[in-house]
Design an enzyme around this catalytic site. Structure first.
Site, mmCIF file in Angstrom:
data_model
loop_
_atom_site.group_PDB
_atom_site.id
_atom_site.type_symbol
_atom_site.label_atom_id
_atom_site.label_comp_id
_atom_site.label_asym_id
_atom_site.label_seq_id
_atom_site.Cartn_x
_atom_site.Cartn_y
_atom_site.Cartn_z
ATOM 1 N N GLU A 1 -1.129 -25.237 -14.278
ATOM 2 C CA GLU A 1 -0.581 -23.981 -14.774
ATOM 3 C C GLU A 1 -0.139 -23.125 -13.590
ATOM 4 O OE1 GLU A 1 -3.556 -22.077 -17.259
ATOM 5 O OE2 GLU A 1 -4.489 -24.030 -17.608
ATOM 6 N N LYS B 1 -0.051 -19.984 -11.271
ATOM 7 C CA LYS B 1 -1.050 -18.973 -10.941
ATOM 8 C C LYS B 1 -0.353 -17.607 -10.928
ATOM 9 C CE LYS B 1 -4.743 -17.930 -7.650
ATOM 10 N NZ LYS B 1 -4.395 -16.527 -7.422
ATOM 11 N N ASP C 1 0.367 -13.843 -10.430
ATOM 12 C CA ASP C 1 -0.091 -12.869 -9.439
ATOM 13 C C ASP C 1 -0.228 -11.505 -10.115
ATOM 14 O OD1 ASP C 1 -0.905 -11.856 -7.059
ATOM 15 O OD2 ASP C 1 1.072 -11.840 -6.114
ATOM 16 N N TYR D 1 -5.171 -17.583 -20.785
ATOM 17 C CA TYR D 1 -5.326 -18.990 -20.400
ATOM 18 C C TYR D 1 -6.752 -19.525 -20.444
ATOM 19 C CZ TYR D 1 -6.136 -16.393 -16.063
ATOM 20 O OH TYR D 1 -6.580 -15.482 -15.132
ATOM 21 N N LYS E 1 -2.534 -22.702 -3.245
ATOM 22 C CA LYS E 1 -1.883 -21.463 -2.835
ATOM 23 C C LYS E 1 -0.581 -21.762 -2.101
ATOM 24 C CE LYS E 1 -3.603 -17.850 -2.789
ATOM 25 N NZ LYS E 1 -3.962 -16.619 -3.441
ATOM 26 N N CYS F 1 4.145 12.466 22.545
ATOM 27 C CA CYS F 1 3.908 12.258 21.116
ATOM 28 C C CYS F 1 5.162 12.622 20.317
ATOM 29 C CB CYS F 1 2.729 13.110 20.650
ATOM 30 S SG CYS F 1 2.466 13.075 18.862
ATOM 31 N N CYS G 1 4.292 16.015 18.156
ATOM 32 C CA CYS G 1 4.058 17.344 18.722
ATOM 33 C C CYS G 1 4.565 17.500 20.152
ATOM 34 C CB CYS G 1 2.565 17.669 18.683
ATOM 35 S SG CYS G 1 1.554 16.633 19.780
ATOM 36 N N CYS H 1 -2.342 10.326 21.255
ATOM 37 C CA CYS H 1 -2.058 11.742 21.441
ATOM 38 C C CYS H 1 -3.392 12.471 21.365
ATOM 39 C CB CYS H 1 -1.103 12.247 20.353
ATOM 40 S SG CYS H 1 -0.906 14.035 20.346
ATOM 41 N N CYS I 1 -1.826 18.428 16.690
ATOM 42 C CA CYS I 1 -0.719 17.532 16.348
ATOM 43 C C CYS I 1 -0.520 17.505 14.840
ATOM 44 C CB CYS I 1 -1.019 16.131 16.864
ATOM 45 S SG CYS I 1 0.251 14.923 16.445
#
Length: 718
Positions: free
Chosen positions: A139, A141, A143, A257, A345, A439, A442, A457, A462
Site C-alpha cells: 500500500e 504510505k 504522508d 487501512y 521509505k 549586524c 542593528c 551580535c 538588537c
C-alpha cells in the site's frame, strides 16, 4: 435520482395559519420522518459514491440541494434530529482543549527499510519464518497524520489522534467536519462486526491534498501569516483546531487501512479488510496490490516512486504487510513495531535551483545564520524558497556561491537544506560570499569567540533579537502565553509598545483591542485585534505570571539554557535572589552545568540591562521562586542518582515529564540521554534506542512495575 417536490418546499407554501411544527398532525410528522430518513440515506449513498468509489452520480449542486432540504426539515422538526445526520458534521461547539483518550490497542509505529537491500532483507526474514514466501499486501504510505475512529453499533462515537501510540487526543467534534468520514457505517457492513456490543476501532491517515495545501498557504501569504511547512503539518494542525468550523473549511480527507483488533471483524486478511472498509463507506486508497514474490514488491515500490509527483496527495514510501491475519499473529511484535510489516521509505527528493543571494538571519541569542535565497522550487510536497546554510564554515566547505545552481533537498522531508553547487553550471560571475562584520539588524559589530563556529551580535538592543526573545518568552516551553504569536509580537514591536519581555505585563485588554493587525477591512480601514481576542490575550498574560520559576529561567533567553537546564538550575537555586547570589564557581559545580554554561549564566545575570528587565518582571508580579509546596516536598532519597526515561508508562498513565518530576521530588536528576554516568534507565512500553544503549553500556534498567514500586516505597530494590 427520482425527481419530486420536497415536503419542505410544500410546507413553505402553506398558509400562515397552518399549525406550528410542535402542533403538526400525526400524518404530517410521519411524512416528515419518512422524508428525513430517505434524504439521509440518499445523501450518505452519494457521499459514499463520491469519496469511497470516486464515482459520483449527481452534480455538486444536486447534492447541495438535498443537504439544504434535509437541514430545513431538521430545523422545522427538531424532534427528529440525530447526531449521525449528515447535517451534523460541524456544530457550533468550540473546544477549549482536547482531552486524552486511551486507544483500544496500541497504535504501533513501523520499522523502516531505507533502501531496497533492507526491504529484501525483511522479505527474506518473512520467507525464513514461514519456510516459504507468503502473500504480502503493498500500500502507498500516505504522508499525513494518523487517526483512530471508533464506531458503536455502526455510529461514529469517537475520533482520536495517534498521540504516543497508547493515548491520543479526542478530536471527535472536528473529525465530523471531514466529509469522507462516514458518521454511520453502511448497514450491510456492520453485519461482519463480531463483537456483541458492535464496537470497532478503525485506523487510517488524515491528509490534505496538494492543491488544498497550496491554496491554504497562498491565502496565508496574502494575509501576512506564516504558512505550513508541508501538507502533513497542515493536516495535523487543521485537525487540532479549537474551532471545528475551521477544520471543516480546510478540505481534509482520509484513507483508512487498518483495525485495532482483528478479532472484532469477520475478515481474515489485510486485502479483505480493505474491501470491507470500502464497502462500509470509507475512502480507501486504490493503489494497493497483493504480491506473491519479492520481484512484484520491488516493482510496486519502483512504480510508486516514479508516480509520486503525479498524485493528488503526498506519499513518502510504501507499506508492505503480511496479508493473512493468522500469519501476522504468528510473527507478532517487537517492543516498538510489528514484525509482519515494513515501511519502505523513499530517498529524500532532490531538486536543482538558482541561488539568488545569501542573506543573514539574526536569532534571539544574537547568532548570525547565513540563509540561501533560492528561486522557488517544489521539493517533497512544498515550495522551498529559503534554506539554512548553518554557518560560514559550511558555506566555505560546500563552496556555495551566489549565482550557483545548487542541489536542494529536505532533510527527513521536512527541513530544506542546500547540498552543494552543480560546478559544471557555475557562471563566471558567481560571487564568493563573506560574513558581514556588522549586524544586518542593528549595525553593531559582530564577534566570533575563540573555538566557536558562529558569529554573534552582542547588542541587547538588537531589534532582531528582541522579536525572537519576545516570541520565545511567550512560547509553550517558556511562559506559555496562549495567543501571543509572531504576528502580534511584530505589531507590538512596530508600535513601540513593547521592547522587552517585562513590557508584556504593562499591557491591558483595552490597549490590546486597539492593536492593528496589519490587514484592512472592505472599507479600507485597519482591522484591530478586537475586544474578545484582546481580553483572552490579556488574561493569558496575567496567567503566565504564576508559571514555574524554571520557565522564567528558560524564557529570558540565557545562552545554553533551555528547558532541561533551567529545571536543573531551579532545583539548586529555587529563586532569583538565590541565583543572583551564586558565584560562577557555584554555578559550575551544579551537575551538568560546567564552566562554559556557568560563565554564560553569570555574565547574563550581571549585565545591567538584563538585570533591570528581571527586576521589572519581579515588580510586575512575575513569579521568581519555585513553588513553596513543591520545594518543601523535595527529598533526598535518590540524591546523586541520574535517571533516563524511555517508552510509554502504560500502567500508571503518567507522561515522561510527570514521571521525571516525581523522581526530581526525591532528589534525583533526570537526563534526556544515556551515558556511562546514568544510574538507571526506566523503560516503559515501546522503549527505543535509549534502552538499547543502556543495555550496551551495562546501565541498570527498571521496568514500569519496578518504577512504581520505587515511587511507593521511596527506596530502590536491591
Amino acid at each position: 435520482m427520482e425527481e419530486q417536490a420536497s415536503l419542505f418546499d410544500m410546507m413553505d407554501e402553506a398558509p400562515e395559519q397552518e399549525a406550528a411544527p410542535s402542533e403538526a398532525s400525526s400524518q404530517e410528522l410521519a411524512q416528515a420522518a419518512a422524508r428525513i430518513k430517505k434524504l439521509r440515506a440518499e445523501i450518505e449513498h452519494h457521499t459514499y459514491l463520491y469519496y469511497a468509489k470516486d464515482a459520483p452520480e449527481i452534480s455538486d449542486f444536486a447534492y447541495d440541494s438535498l443537504m439544504r432540504e434535509l437541514k430545513g426539515l431538521e430545523e422545522k422538526y427538531p424532534q427528529f434530529m440525530d447526531p449521525s445526520s449528515p447535517t451534523q458534521r460541524v456544530g457550533g461547539y468550540v473546544s477549549e482543549q482536547f482531552t486524552s483518550v486511551r486507544h483500544e490497542q496500541r497504535m504501533y509505529s513501523l520499522d523502516n527499510a531505507m533502501d531496497l537491500d533492507e526491504l529484501d532483507a525483511w522479505l527474506a526474514r518473512v520467507e525464513e519464518f514461514f519456510g516459504h514466501m507468503v502473500p504480502v499486501c503493498c500500500e502507498l504510505k500516505i504522508d499525513g497524520s494518523s487517526i483512530a475512529l471508533t464506531y458503536d453499533n455502526g455510529r461514529l462515537v469517537r475520533a482520536a489522534t495517534r498521540g504516543d501510540g497508547v493515548t491520543g487526543e479526542d478530536v471527535t467534534v472536528n473529525i465530523r467536519g471531514v466529509a469522507d468520514v462516514p458518521l454511520a457505517l453502511a448497514a450491510d457492513a456492520t453485519q461482519l462486526i463480531t463483537r456483541q456490543e458492535g464496537s470497532i476501532e478503525l485506523r487510517g491517515e488524515i491528509y490534505m491534498p496538494k492543491s488544498s495545501f497550496n491554496a491554504l498557504n497562498a491565502e496565508a501569504e496574502l494575509a501576512g501569516k506564516q504558512g505550513f511547512a508541508n501538507p502533513r503539518n497542515a493536516a495535523a494542525g487543521s485537525l487540532r483546531q479549537k474551532d471545528p468550523g475551521i477544520t471543516a473549511q480546510r478540505d481534509l480527507a482520509t484513507f483508512m487501512y487498518s483495525i485495532a483488533d482483528q478479532r472484532s471483524l469477520g475478515v481474515n486478511s489485510q486485502w479483505d479488510l480493505l474491501q470491507w472498509l470500502r464497502a462500509a463507506g470509507f475512502h480507501v486508497n486504490p493503489d494497493v496490490k497483493l504480491c506473491n514474490t519479492g520481484a512484484e514488491v520491488r516493482e510496486f515500490c519502483a512504480n510508486a516512486l516514479k508516480n509520486r509527483d503525479g498524485l493528488a496527495y503526498d506519499i513518502d514510501g510504501v507499506v508492505v504487510k503480511v496479508n493473512n491475519f493468522d500469519q501476522q499473529d504468528a510473527m507478532g511484535f517487537t517492543s516498538r513495531a510489528p514484525r509482519w510489516a515494513i515501511a519502505f521509505k523513499f530517498p529524500p527528493e532532490e531538486k536543482t535551483t538558482l541561488l539568488r543571494d545569501i542573506t543573514v538571519q539574526v536569532g534571539r541569542t544574537g547568532k548570525l545564520t547565513p540563509v540561501a535565497e533560492l528561486v522557488p522550487v517544489a521539493v517533497a510536497g512544498s515550495v522551498v524558497a529559503r534554506a539554512t546554510l548553518h554557518n560560514v564554515d559550511e558555506v566555505q566547505r560546500k563552496d556555495v556561491r551566489i549565482g550557483d545552481t545548487v542541489i536542494v533537498r529536505k532533510a527527513g522531508d521536512v527541513i530544506p537544506e542546500v547540498l552543494g553547487p552543480v560546478l559544471s553550471l557555475r557562471p563566471e560571475d558567481a560571487t564568493v560570499w563573506q560574513m558581514p562584520t556588522t549586524c544586518p539588524s542593528c549595525g553593531s559589530h559582530v564577534i566570533r569567540e575563540e573555538g566557536e563556529v558562529d558569529f554573534r551580535c552582542i547588542s541587547i538592543d538588537c531589534p532582531a533579537q528582541a522579536a525572537e526573545r519576545l516570541i520565545h518568552w511567550a512560547s509553550r516551553e517558556a511562559l506559555d502565553i496562549d495567543g501571543m504569536g509572531e504576528e502580534i509580537v511584530a505589531r507590538l514591536l512596530e508600535s513601540g509598545r513593547v521592547r522587552d519581555v517585562a513590557d508584556f505585563y504593562t499591557l491591558d485588554a483595552v490597549e490590546l483591542s486597539q492593536l492593528e493587525t496589519g490587514r484592512l477591512n472592505k472599507e479600507g480601514q485597519p482591522i484591530t485585534l478586537g475586544k474578545k481576542t484582546a481580553e483572552k490575550l490579556a488574561a493569558a498574560i496575567q496567567d503566565s505570571k504564576s508559571r514555574d520559576f524554571w520557565r522564567v529561567l528558560n524564557g529570558i533567553g540565557m545562552r545554553h539554557v533551555g528547558k532541561n537546564m533551567a529545571q536543573v538550575i531551579a532545583g539548586v537555586y529555587p529563586s532569583l535572589e538565590a541565583l543572583m547570589g551564586a558565584s560562577e564557581e557555584n554555578l559550575a559545580a551544579i551537575d551538568g552545568v560546567g564552566e562554559k554554561i556557568a560563565h554564560s549564566i553569570w555574565t547574563f545575570l550581571r549585565t545591567p540591562d538584563n538585570a533591570a528587565v528581571l527586576d521589572r518582571l519581579a515588580h510586575l508580579g512575575v513569579n521568581m521562586q519555585a513553588d513553596a509546596v513543591a520545594a518543601a516536598s523535595v527529598t533526598d532519597e535518590l540524591a546523586g542518582l541520574t535517571f533516563v526515561l524511555t517508552g510509554s508508562l502504560v500502567q500508571s498513565g503518567m507522561t515522561r515529564d510527570e514521571a521525571g518530576e516525581r523522581l526530581k521530588a526525591m532528589g534525583a536528576k533526570v537526563s534526556g540521554s544515556v551515558s556511562k554516568k546514568t544510574s538507571y534507565v526506566i523503560a516503559g512500553e515501546a522503549a527505543g534506542s535509549k534502552l538499547d544503549k543502556a543495555l550496551s553500556l551495562g546501565v541498570p534498567v527498571l521496568d514500569e512495575a519496578a518504577f512504581l514500586r520505587l515511587l511507593e516505597s521511596r527506596t530502590l530494590e536491591q
